[in-house]
Design a protein around this motif. Structure first.
Motif, PDB file in Angstrom:
ATOM      1  N   GLY A   4       0.826  -1.214   0.000  1.00 36.52           N
ATOM      2  CA  GLY A   4       0.000   0.000   0.000  1.00 36.52           C
ATOM      3  C   GLY A   4       0.857   1.260   0.000  1.00 36.52           C
ATOM      4  O   GLY A   4       1.763   1.417   0.802  1.00 36.52           O
ATOM      5  N   ARG A   5       0.511   2.175  -0.907  1.00 39.53           N
ATOM      6  CA  ARG A   5       1.306   3.397  -1.031  1.00 39.53           C
ATOM      7  C   ARG A   5       0.776   4.532  -0.163  1.00 39.53           C
ATOM      8  O   ARG A   5       1.288   5.629  -0.203  1.00 39.53           O
ATOM      9  CB  ARG A   5       1.330   3.844  -2.492  1.00 39.53           C
ATOM     10  CG  ARG A   5       1.957   2.842  -3.445  1.00 39.53           C
ATOM     11  CD  ARG A   5       3.444   2.682  -3.167  1.00 39.53           C
ATOM     12  NE  ARG A   5       4.127   2.000  -4.254  1.00 39.53           N
ATOM     13  CZ  ARG A   5       4.683   0.792  -4.162  1.00 39.53           C
ATOM     14  NH1 ARG A   5       4.631   0.118  -3.024  1.00 39.53           N
ATOM     15  NH2 ARG A   5       5.306   0.251  -5.186  1.00 39.53           N
ATOM     16  N   GLY A   6      -0.260   4.252   0.593  1.00 37.83           N
ATOM     17  CA  GLY A   6      -0.853   5.323   1.413  1.00 37.83           C
ATOM     18  C   GLY A   6      -0.052   5.612   2.659  1.00 37.83           C
ATOM     19  O   GLY A   6      -0.205   6.658   3.277  1.00 37.83           O
ATOM     20  N   GLY A   7       0.807   4.688   3.051  1.00 41.10           N
ATOM     21  CA  GLY A   7       1.606   4.960   4.237  1.00 41.10           C
ATOM     22  C   GLY A   7       2.049   3.718   4.978  1.00 41.10           C
ATOM     23  O   GLY A   7       3.219   3.518   5.246  1.00 41.10           O
ATOM     24  N   ALA A   8       1.084   2.838   5.279  1.00 40.94           N
ATOM     25  CA  ALA A   8       1.416   1.715   6.149  1.00 40.94           C
ATOM     26  C   ALA A   8       2.163   0.610   5.414  1.00 40.94           C
ATOM     27  O   ALA A   8       2.872  -0.182   6.038  1.00 40.94           O
ATOM     28  CB  ALA A   8       0.144   1.167   6.775  1.00 40.94           C
ATOM     29  N   GLY A   9       2.012   0.536   4.105  1.00 40.99           N
ATOM     30  CA  GLY A   9       2.772  -0.446   3.348  1.00 40.99           C
ATOM     31  C   GLY A   9       2.286  -1.870   3.511  1.00 40.99           C
ATOM     32  O   GLY A   9       3.066  -2.816   3.429  1.00 40.99           O
ATOM     33  N   PHE A  10       0.992  -2.048   3.721  1.00 35.63           N
ATOM     34  CA  PHE A  10       0.462  -3.402   3.867  1.00 35.63           C
ATOM     35  C   PHE A  10       0.384  -4.062   2.489  1.00 35.63           C
ATOM     36  O   PHE A  10      -0.038  -3.425   1.520  1.00 35.63           O
ATOM     37  CB  PHE A  10      -0.927  -3.357   4.509  1.00 35.63           C
ATOM     38  CG  PHE A  10      -1.404  -4.689   4.993  1.00 35.63           C
ATOM     39  CD1 PHE A  10      -0.981  -5.176   6.214  1.00 35.63           C
ATOM     40  CD2 PHE A  10      -2.249  -5.477   4.209  1.00 35.63           C
ATOM     41  CE1 PHE A  10      -1.399  -6.423   6.661  1.00 35.63           C
ATOM     42  CE2 PHE A  10      -2.667  -6.726   4.655  1.00 35.63           C
ATOM     43  CZ  PHE A  10      -2.236  -7.199   5.881  1.00 35.63           C
ATOM     44  N   PRO A  11       0.790  -5.352   2.384  1.00 33.14           N
ATOM     45  CA  PRO A  11       0.766  -6.011   1.069  1.00 33.14           C
ATOM     46  C   PRO A  11      -0.636  -6.022   0.466  1.00 33.14           C
ATOM     47  O   PRO A  11      -1.589  -6.509   1.075  1.00 33.14           O
ATOM     48  CB  PRO A  11       1.241  -7.428   1.379  1.00 33.14           C
ATOM     49  CG  PRO A  11       2.027  -7.307   2.645  1.00 33.14           C
ATOM     50  CD  PRO A  11       1.373  -6.201   3.420  1.00 33.14           C
TER      51      PRO A  11
END
Lengths: 593, 348
Positions: free
Chosen positions: A162-169
């Motif tokens: 995720g490119r929003g911040g948290a970087g969750f796959p």
């Protein structure tokens, strides 16, 4: 674009602010005038509006392509258009002094553009142009040739996070959502970009809205969603317009609506405008906002992938994440996974700002060293001052000092030094920046944007700001550093949502790397970077002062006296240290110490 | 069923039970401010945080569902530190005028401050100034004492279905208020008052009345309607000073405006305590004994029925009676008097 001569004018928000609409109008007028004289001219020439190409500091940027050769002009204003048309377009003589220089090429050549590739090339208001660059082929391929499970597997293999911040796959998130038994599911595009100085999502939506829609169609099919929302800030009017335009066009073409691409899959997208709360970028607050509630975060679990919008399984992906998806489907997971570092794949769009020569929007492979971004793409520090730190991740990020200049910019790298990727903001700081003041600046933002729901964030950030304020005003007390540290940790560890958890990062990271600056403020009552006025003494250098009287005029407490054309003097007992004299002096005669 | 361990004690709970509920079943005390078992969990006060093995950081037990084999710790140095900081932060923006506060001795925040030994405050600083006069007749709002637990907003929405209050402003200045920050204008059921953990919401009628010392509590039943809500009467000497209701009652502690605030008449000197009879036409109402009054009614009703027939009589029943009483009343009219002229005040 098959015309012999094409003029590309940047019509992103940055370009428009610099006057590109007028530049474009001027081109149109000039061409008309020229066309009258030469009837064939109109067929051979095209004025083409394009999205932001990242180097907004040089706007208005104009490309003139003649045949297969392209020249790029910078800082173009309407009155310059006449000469470009006359000399270059008609006379085939490029105006060399207006062309971009080497730094423009260094800026672009050191980047890798996956997301931003088509920005600045295609007209964002035309679906035909998006289709011409293989647009919607990924959606067609996904819907007609792939099963949802295959798409999710592709996303997992690609390593997209995720490119929003948290970087969750992303693939993992999709698989969680798809695994739920439910009669309905939703996909939401989070375009509520709120970090000060960040404009990557804005540029992507403004410059290539169809890529985002295509990513949503693929995502919706993968998780089985029939409805999608784009949650976008109302403060982005151009992005909202182009998004709505793109939605209309996609519906007309049958890319949205019923039975997409001849399959039995139905999918539609609605646009929901955010009303200006930063916290609505947090996914549970965003969901509350779409539901018509006050935008306040909810506790997780349950996660939106299991129980989200209207209690149904919901996927929320950031604009940039979604814009990556068509490329991954078309070019394959292996291609995507070959870009970037071990755990962070692909590229990242970064808003590069601060005390740096080349500011703007850049896209780099994950894992690019910080140094390369600052000194190659960014062209180094403005005014050849000393690099001090770089603040990444927006108001929730941290400051990274000189010693970590070789740090690879990816999720793990930034986290390892107490900062974060966030949405990709990067503010470069030099020796004239006071780190206490910087952390105060970010706290001012986060405490004002706290929703007020949970105690540590609502009151804790306010207290952090109060302590920072008193330190910068020379009222710091013994024990304030320890108090800041403790409170910042407690707010981080006990807040409800990401805003509160990350709001203390600027404090914690500056305390870690720039503790001496805090100590100087508190113990010696000095601001080493000479930023905090209350800790400085203002005086006038007699040999530099020409006696113009501007400083005395600017002083609101009449602390400056002196005869005309003779050196002036500041009475420090009257001075309130507002800094007006310093700003007013044109001869650098006012000094602060 | 789900098995989990909390502070080395194991327990089995049905799926969907939260960690907090499971801990309470084990009589483990976890502090809370924004939790109420009758409302949806909210997770705002951050006091019920616990450590769960495998979780990277503390989580709120009120919102976390129990899961199989969970190992939960409800007390540790870290949890104590975080909770104490939270309480200290709350008190740093609280008037701390417990001496003269209506809720002293019955205030969750006060109790927590005592339990966590918050004597001095490390975080003293700017404070909200949200108090403003509210001319509504029943509910005293002292907004500076609000801890933003959201219980009032939730009870109004979830239980009463009214939604008379909500949140406005952001961050430190966030507050609970009616629309457009006007005076409260609702049905004044006072559920919000009953759930408020501090002195932010109280009854206007409670002001200046004894709080704890010498107050006698008597369980009773509300007589306003047939629901028969369980109430607790707070009396001081021979005066009724407050009405509350217990969470464990069949009405779960919820009351309406009449049950909660309509007790003023009890203390009035001109309150009727015996039946009154108008013995002559045009004469004054005179006190009578119950026997005389009942006999009077019987005689008059029998007389009218005999002279004009049963349909000359009509009965109007009251919503203040129970269902059983109303049943008997109509039965009396239909079977004993012999008329269907029977109606009920709730229709008008």
């Amino acid at each position: 674009m098959n015309s012999e001569i094409t003029v590309n004018v940047c019509l992103g928000t940055g370009g428009i602010a610099a006057g590109s609409e007028m530049v474009m109008e001027e081109f149109r007028k000039e061409f008309e005038t020229a066309g009258v004289k030469n009837a064939k001219f109109g067929d051979r020439c095209k004025i083409h509006k394009v999205g932001c190409r990242g180097f907004c500091a040089r706007d208005v940027l104009v490309d003139v392509s003649v045949g297969d050769k392209t020249w790029t002009y910078q800082y173009i204003q309407p009155e310059m258009v006449k000469r470009i048309v006359k000399d270059h377009v008609l006379g085939r003589q490029p105006i060399t002094e207006w062309l971009v220089g080497d730094d423009y090429h260094t800026f672009h050549d050191n980047q890798k553009k996956v997301i931003l590739g088509d920005l600045g090339k295609i007209d964002p208001e035309s679906i035909e142009e998006y289709v011409a660059v293989a647009g919607y082929t990924a959606a067609r391929k996904a819907l007609t040739q792939m099963t949802p499970a295959e798409i999710i597997e592709t996303m997992k293999k690609s390593g997209l996070r995720g490119r929003g911040g948290a970087g969750f796959p992303t693939g993992l998130k999709w698989s969680f959502c798809a695994a739920n038994e439910s009669d309905d599911r939703y996909i939401i595009c989070n375009a509520d970009e709120g970090d000060p100085g960040a404009f990557m999502d804005r540029s992507v939506v403004e410059g290539n809205p169809h890529a985002v829609l295509e990513g949503m169609i693929i995502g919706a099919y993968a998780i089985g969603a029939t409805h999608g929302y784009v949650y976008i800030r109302a403060e982005y009017p151009l992005a909202v317009n182009r998004l709505n335009m793109a939605l209309e066009q996609a519906k007309e073409k049958g890319f949205l609506g019923k039975k997409l691409f001849g399959t039995s899959f139905d999918f539609d997208i609605k646009v929901k405008l955010g009303a200006g709360a930063f916290v609505c970028g947090e996914e549970t607050a965003l969901i509350a906002s779409i539901e018509g509630e006050r935008g306040m975060p909810r506790a997780k679990p349950p996660f939106p992938a299991n129980k989200g919008l209207w209690g149904k399984p919901t996927i929320i992906n950031n604009v940039e994440t979604l814009a990556n998806i068509p490329a991954i489907i078309n070019r394959g997971a292996e291609w995507f996974a070959s870009i970037g570092s071990e755990k962070s794949k692909g590229t990242k769009v970064i808003a590069l700002t601060g005390k740096i020569r080349n500011t703007g929007l850049i896209e780099i492979p994950m894992g690019t060293p910080l140094k390369d971004i600052i000194f190659n793409i960014g062209g180094g520090i403005e005014g050849d001052k000393l690099f001090k730190a770089v603040q990444t991740g927006g108001p929730s990020g941290g400051c990274i000092p000189q010693q970590h200049i070789d740090l690879p910019v990816d999720y793990e790298g930034l986290k390892s030094v107490g900062s974060m990727m966030g949405s990709g903001g990067m503010v470069v700081l030099d020796e004239t920046d006071c780190m206490v003041n910087i952390s105060k600046f970010f706290l001012e933002f986060t405490q004002a944007e706290s929703c007020g729901k949970c105690v540590p964030c609502r009151i804790g950030t306010k207290r952090l700001l109060e302590i920072l304020t008193r330190i910068t005003e020379g009222n710091g007390r013994k024990g304030d550093i320890e108090l800041l540290q403790e409170l910042a940790e407690d707010v981080r560890d006990s807040s409800l949502c990401g805003l509160g958890m990350s709001a203390p990062n600027p404090v914690l990271s500056t305390l870690k790397y720039f503790r001496h600056e805090y100590e100087a403020h508190i113990n010696q009552k000095k601001c080493p970077a000479k930023v905090c006025n209350k800790l400085l003494t203002f005086f006038i250098r007699e040999d530099m002062c020409v006696g113009c009287g501007m400083c005395a005029k600017a002083c609101s407490v009449a602390a400056i006296t002196g005869e005309k054309k003779k050196p002036h003097h500041i009475d420090s007992s009257l001075c309130i240290k507002c800094g007006s004299c310093f700003d007013a002096c044109k001869f650098s005669a006012v000094l602060k110490e | 069923m789900i098995h989990l361990t909390i502070d080395d004690k194991s327990i089995e709970v049905p799926a969907g039970t939260t960690v907090l509920e499971a801990a309470r079943q084990l009589d483990i005390d976890i502090p809370t401010l924004c939790y109420d078992s009758r409302l949806k969990p909210y997770g705002a006060c951050r006091l019920c945080i616990v450590e769960i093995a495998g979780f990277p950081k503390p989580v709120t037990s009120c919102t976390t569902p129990a899961a199989d084999n969970m190992v939960v710790r409800t007390n540790s140095a870290l949890l104590h530190r975080l909770r104490k900081t939270t309480i200290e932060l709350l008190l740093s923006d609280h008037p701390n005028d417990c001496m003269v506060c209506v809720r002293s001795g019955d205030c969750t925040l006060q109790e927590l401050a005592y339990l966590y030994d918050v004597r001095e405050n490390r975080f003293s600083g700017g404070m909200r100034d949200h108090n403003r006069p509210d001319a509504n007749p029943f509910i005293q709002r002292d907004q500076n004492k609000c801890v933003m637990c959201g219980l009032c907003v939730r009870v109004c929405e979830e239980v009463q279905g009214v939604g008379a209050i909500g949140y406005s402003n952001r961050g430190f200045e966030a507050k609970v208020c009616p629309p457009f920050e006007k005076d409260l204008n609702c049905e004044f059921c006072g559920q919000c008052v009953s759930v408020c953990p501090t002195g932010a919401l109280s009854g206007k009628m409670w002001a200046g009345q004894p709080r704890q010392e010498g107050v006698k509590l008597t369980d009773s039943t509300c007589t306003y309607c047939g629901c028969g809500c369980n109430i607790t009467l707070h009396s001081h000497g021979d005066r009724l000073i407050r009405v509350s209701s217990k969470k464990t009652s069949h009405n779960r502690g919820w009351l309406c405006v009449k049950g909660r605030f309509g007790y003023d008449f009890v203390n009035r000197g001109d309150r009727l305590t015996t039946p009154l009879i108008r013995r002559e036409k045009g004469g004054a109402l005179e006190p009578a004994s119950w026997d005389e009054a009942v006999q009077f009614v019987v005689t008059r009703m029998a007389g009218i029925k005999e002279k004009h027939g049963p349909d000359a009589l009509a009965g109007l029943a009251s919503a203040r009676c129970t269902n059983e009483e109303n049943y008997l009343f109509q039965k009396f009219f239909r079977s004993v008097i012999g008329t269907n002229n029977i109606d009920h005040c709730a229709r008008y």
